[in-house]
Design a protein around this motif. Structure first.
Motif, short mmCIF file in Angstrom:
data_model
loop_
_atom_site.label_atom_id
_atom_site.label_comp_id
_atom_site.label_asym_id
_atom_site.label_seq_id
_atom_site.Cartn_x
_atom_site.Cartn_y
_atom_site.Cartn_z
N ARG A 24 2.65 -8.11 14.34
CA ARG A 24 3.81 -7.75 13.52
C ARG A 24 3.36 -7.23 12.16
NH1 ARG A 24 6.98 -9.26 9.54
NH2 ARG A 24 5.69 -11.08 9.02
N LEU A 25 2.37 -7.92 11.56
CA LEU A 25 1.86 -7.51 10.25
C LEU A 25 1.10 -6.19 10.34
CD1 LEU A 25 0.68 -10.98 8.90
CD2 LEU A 25 2.69 -9.66 8.18
N LEU A 26 0.37 -5.99 11.44
CA LEU A 26 -0.33 -4.71 11.62
C LEU A 26 0.67 -3.57 11.78
CD1 LEU A 26 -3.26 -5.76 14.00
CD2 LEU A 26 -3.44 -5.04 11.61
N ASN A 27 1.76 -3.84 12.48
CA ASN A 27 2.82 -2.83 12.59
C ASN A 27 3.44 -2.53 11.23
OD1 ASN A 27 2.57 -2.42 15.36
ND2 ASN A 27 4.00 -4.08 15.86
N LEU A 28 3.59 -3.58 10.42
CA LEU A 28 4.12 -3.40 9.06
C LEU A 28 3.18 -2.51 8.25
CD1 LEU A 28 6.08 -4.07 6.76
CD2 LEU A 28 4.73 -6.15 6.33
N PHE A 29 1.87 -2.76 8.37
CA PHE A 29 0.89 -1.93 7.68
C PHE A 29 1.02 -0.47 8.12
CE2 PHE A 29 -3.23 0.23 7.83
CZ PHE A 29 -3.59 0.20 6.49
N GLY A 30 1.17 -0.27 9.43
CA GLY A 30 1.33 1.09 9.94
C GLY A 30 2.58 1.77 9.40
N ASP A 31 3.67 1.00 9.29
CA ASP A 31 4.91 1.56 8.76
C ASP A 31 4.75 1.97 7.29
OD1 ASP A 31 6.12 1.14 11.18
OD2 ASP A 31 7.05 -0.77 10.61
N VAL A 32 4.12 1.09 6.50
CA VAL A 32 3.90 1.41 5.09
C VAL A 32 2.99 2.62 4.95
CG1 VAL A 32 2.90 0.56 2.92
CG2 VAL A 32 4.26 -0.98 4.35
N PHE A 33 1.95 2.68 5.77
CA PHE A 33 1.02 3.81 5.76
C PHE A 33 1.76 5.12 6.00
CE2 PHE A 33 -1.90 6.65 8.04
CZ PHE A 33 -2.93 6.75 7.13
N GLU A 34 2.64 5.13 7.00
CA GLU A 34 3.40 6.35 7.32
C GLU A 34 4.37 6.71 6.20
OE1 GLU A 34 3.10 8.53 9.71
OE2 GLU A 34 1.36 7.42 10.46
N GLN A 35 4.99 5.70 5.58
CA GLN A 35 5.91 5.96 4.48
C GLN A 35 5.17 6.60 3.29
OE1 GLN A 35 9.33 5.45 4.16
NE2 GLN A 35 9.28 5.10 6.38
N VAL A 36 3.98 6.08 2.99
CA VAL A 36 3.20 6.65 1.89
C VAL A 36 2.80 8.08 2.22
CG1 VAL A 36 1.01 6.48 0.63
CG2 VAL A 36 2.34 4.41 1.10
N LYS A 37 2.37 8.33 3.45
CA LYS A 37 1.95 9.67 3.85
C LYS A 37 3.07 10.69 3.73
CE LYS A 37 -0.40 10.82 7.31
NZ LYS A 37 -0.92 11.03 8.68
N THR A 38 4.26 10.29 4.14
CA THR A 38 5.36 11.25 4.22
C THR A 38 6.21 11.33 2.96
OG1 THR A 38 6.76 9.56 5.26
CG2 THR A 38 5.51 11.01 6.72
N LYS A 39 6.22 10.27 2.14
CA LYS A 39 7.18 10.24 1.04
C LYS A 39 6.55 10.12 -0.35
CE LYS A 39 10.92 8.37 3.87
NZ LYS A 39 11.93 7.30 4.03
N TYR A 40 5.22 9.95 -0.42
CA TYR A 40 4.61 9.88 -1.75
C TYR A 40 4.69 11.25 -2.42
CZ TYR A 40 1.39 8.57 -5.46
OH TYR A 40 0.84 8.30 -6.68
N VAL A 41 4.78 11.24 -3.75
CA VAL A 41 5.03 12.49 -4.48
C VAL A 41 3.87 13.48 -4.37
CG1 VAL A 41 6.63 11.46 -6.11
CG2 VAL A 41 4.19 11.39 -6.60
N GLU A 42 2.67 12.99 -4.09
CA GLU A 42 1.51 13.86 -3.94
C GLU A 42 0.89 13.66 -2.56
OE1 GLU A 42 -1.19 12.95 -7.07
OE2 GLU A 42 0.13 13.64 -8.67
N LYS A 43 0.15 14.67 -2.12
CA LYS A 43 -0.52 14.56 -0.83
C LYS A 43 -1.62 13.51 -0.92
CE LYS A 43 -2.87 17.27 2.73
NZ LYS A 43 -3.39 18.61 3.12
N VAL A 44 -1.69 12.66 0.09
CA VAL A 44 -2.69 11.59 0.09
C VAL A 44 -3.68 11.81 1.23
CG1 VAL A 44 -1.17 9.88 -0.96
CG2 VAL A 44 -1.19 10.13 1.52
N ASP A 45 -4.86 11.26 1.05
CA ASP A 45 -5.92 11.38 2.04
C ASP A 45 -5.93 10.13 2.92
OD1 ASP A 45 -9.05 10.68 2.67
OD2 ASP A 45 -8.67 12.84 2.75
N ASP A 46 -5.83 10.32 4.24
CA ASP A 46 -5.76 9.19 5.16
C ASP A 46 -6.96 8.26 5.01
OD1 ASP A 46 -3.51 10.44 6.02
OD2 ASP A 46 -4.18 10.79 8.08
N LYS A 47 -8.15 8.85 4.95
CA LYS A 47 -9.37 8.05 4.87
C LYS A 47 -9.39 7.21 3.61
CE LYS A 47 -14.41 8.44 4.74
NZ LYS A 47 -15.57 9.37 4.70
#
Length: 201
Positions: free
Chosen positions: A36-59
């Motif tokens: 459940r916590l790993l899924n939460l991490f994945g959700d936060v990761f996707e939110q940051v990727k798609t909604k952060y004001v600047e482009k972020v690097d996955d690595k």
């Protein structure tokens, strides 16, 4: 007698399973919480990727998360990616080709903390507090400290030109240094006027 022995065996087996069942249930519950916590991490990761004001690097995001996990354990644990690991290997071997200066990044420039004893930097007269603005004519501003360090390193006996801003000097000036094999001495000793001095770095 056979019936009695079977009954005892069945009872013993039942007790064994009865004792094991809560442990298995607890393990299953723990695994479910972990996922459940790993899924939460994945959700936060996707939110940051798609909604952060600047482009972020996955690595960079994932490495920062890993480092955060390790540094939360104690002050001495941290994550090293391949580049940082190789950098550490160079430092811990105590020998590398370069200029012999301890530096940091400040106000967009490389700031000299201290030249290392008996190195090209010390012999060229670099001083603590000097700012390096250009390396071989290339501006430092906008680059990372690691980028600047890599630019200063190179083949032994090759020249490099640093542009320096120094407090008290009216204008920037260039200093030419020749790269050398830097041998880091953790302990140095000398005697001056019958007094022994030991320096540990």
């Amino acid at each position: 007698m056979k019936t009695s022995r079977l009954a005892v065996l069945a009872l013993a087996t039942g007790m064994t399973f009865g004792l094991a069942s809560p442990s298995l249930a607890q393990s299953s519950s723990s695994s479910a919480e972990t996922y459940r916590l790993l899924n939460l991490f994945g959700d936060v990761f996707e939110q940051v990727k798609t909604k952060y004001v600047e482009k972020v690097d996955d690595k960079q995001l994932i490495e920062a998360a890993i480092n955060g996990m390790l540094t939360s354990l104690d002050p001495h644990s941290s994550y090293l990616n391949m580049d940082n690991f190789e950098e550490m290997q160079v430092d811990t071997r105590g020998e590398f080709g370069g200029l012999g200066i301890e530096v940091t990044m400040e106000e967009g420039f490389v700031k000299v903390i201290s030249p290392i004893y008996d190195t090209p930097a010390e012999k060229a007269g670099l001083q603590p507090g000097d700012f390096i603005t250009h390396i071989d004519g290339t501006a430092i501003r906008g680059k990372t400290l690691n980028d600047a360090v890599e630019m200063m390193r190179g083949k032994v006996n090759t020249d490099i030109i640093l542009t320096i801003i120094r407090k008290g000097e009216q204008a920037p000036f260039d200093v030419t240094l020749t790269r050398a094999v830097i041998k880091i001495q953790s302990v140095r000793a000398e005697v001056k006027e019958d007094i022994g001095y030991i320096r540990i770095t």
